[in-house]
Design an enzyme around this catalytic site. Sequence first.
Site, PDB file in Angstrom:
ATOM      1  N   LYS A   1       0.819  -1.205   0.000  1.00 50.58           N
ATOM      2  CA  LYS A   1       0.000   0.000   0.000  1.00 50.58           C
ATOM      3  C   LYS A   1       0.858   1.261   0.000  1.00 50.58           C
ATOM      4  O   LYS A   1       2.040   1.241   0.326  1.00 50.58           O
ATOM      5  CB  LYS A   1      -0.994  -0.042   1.166  1.00 50.58           C
ATOM      6  CG  LYS A   1      -2.062  -1.102   0.926  1.00 50.58           C
ATOM      7  CD  LYS A   1      -3.222  -1.047   1.883  1.00 50.58           C
ATOM      8  CE  LYS A   1      -4.293  -2.038   1.424  1.00 50.58           C
ATOM      9  NZ  LYS A   1      -5.451  -2.071   2.341  1.00 50.58           N
TER      10      LYS A   1
ATOM     11  N   ARG B   1      -3.334 -10.476   4.427  1.00 51.46           N
ATOM     12  CA  ARG B   1      -3.677 -10.499   2.998  1.00 51.46           C
ATOM     13  C   ARG B   1      -2.516  -9.886   2.235  1.00 51.46           C
ATOM     14  O   ARG B   1      -2.194  -8.714   2.436  1.00 51.46           O
ATOM     15  CB  ARG B   1      -4.967  -9.710   2.760  1.00 51.46           C
ATOM     16  CG  ARG B   1      -5.467  -9.717   1.319  1.00 51.46           C
ATOM     17  CD  ARG B   1      -6.774  -8.926   1.214  1.00 51.46           C
ATOM     18  NE  ARG B   1      -7.330  -8.947  -0.120  1.00 51.46           N
ATOM     19  CZ  ARG B   1      -7.021  -8.096  -1.100  1.00 51.46           C
ATOM     20  NH1 ARG B   1      -6.113  -7.129  -0.860  1.00 51.46           N
ATOM     21  NH2 ARG B   1      -7.564  -8.187  -2.293  1.00 51.46           N
TER      22      ARG B   1
END
Length: 288
Positions: free
Chosen positions: A216, A256
């Site tokens: 991210k 994840r």
Amino acid sequence: MTDLVRAPGPVVMGVLNVTPDSFSDGGRYADLDAAVGHGVRLRDAGAHLVDVGGESTRPGAERIDAATEADRVLPVIRALTAAGVPVSIDTSRARVAEAALGAGAVVVNDVSGGLADPDMARVVRDAGCPWVLMHWRGHSRQMRELASYGDVVADVRAELSQRIDSALAAGVAADRIVIDPGLGFAKTAAHNWELSARLPELLDLGYPLLFGASRKSYLGGLLADADGTPRPTAQREAATVATSVLAVAAGAWGVRVHDVRATTDALAVWAATGSPRLTAGTEREGRR
């Protein structure tokens, strides 16, 4: 298959985006053969679940219609299921989730926590499958303007608690619920770091927690060049592994990630070291 919600060790969810516009791997697995091949590789690398998503949820992304989303994910889910790969469906639409479960998916990973589609609770309740409820405040086009909190951890905790209560009221079994703090969704980099540092406050809700920091933008910002250029997405794996292991050590149920092998290797080291747990700073000071 094993009940993953009650799994004794950390669950690793591998990311498989069958989209043209996801932030990290958009377009790479839009072809059926490429998607299925990658899903099998993720399983072989140690993924307990392969999370198939057909709609990008990166900040600013435009929505697609349900039929397009279903057309992208259903053939992949059928093929992976036939190959013995456990699959979760990454969707906020009840219609897509229901079709995906019918095609063989075993978990619903809902980035909206049930807010985007009120019928999702019925679908999950009737299927009896695990439901990941992520903290969410709005769709991708709105999320940046919604990143306003008093105390981000307290606010996220309270809003997740509301989503849990709503799911329970709709008849979803408590042992089917997993929570996710929603890193990057209506969150600034500072919010993401604060949530990461204070995960035990979210774990106090009493539900398994899925942690998804993989590649991210806040990791790219942390690792920016001297001129401020963020680290490219493909070069954020070491940071992803570090955040994932720290989250598991803090008590997260699962992570994840895009690069499953690197994560499973790191978690194997963590387990071989005795699965040490992080301790809050005040507790450490009290034992000195």
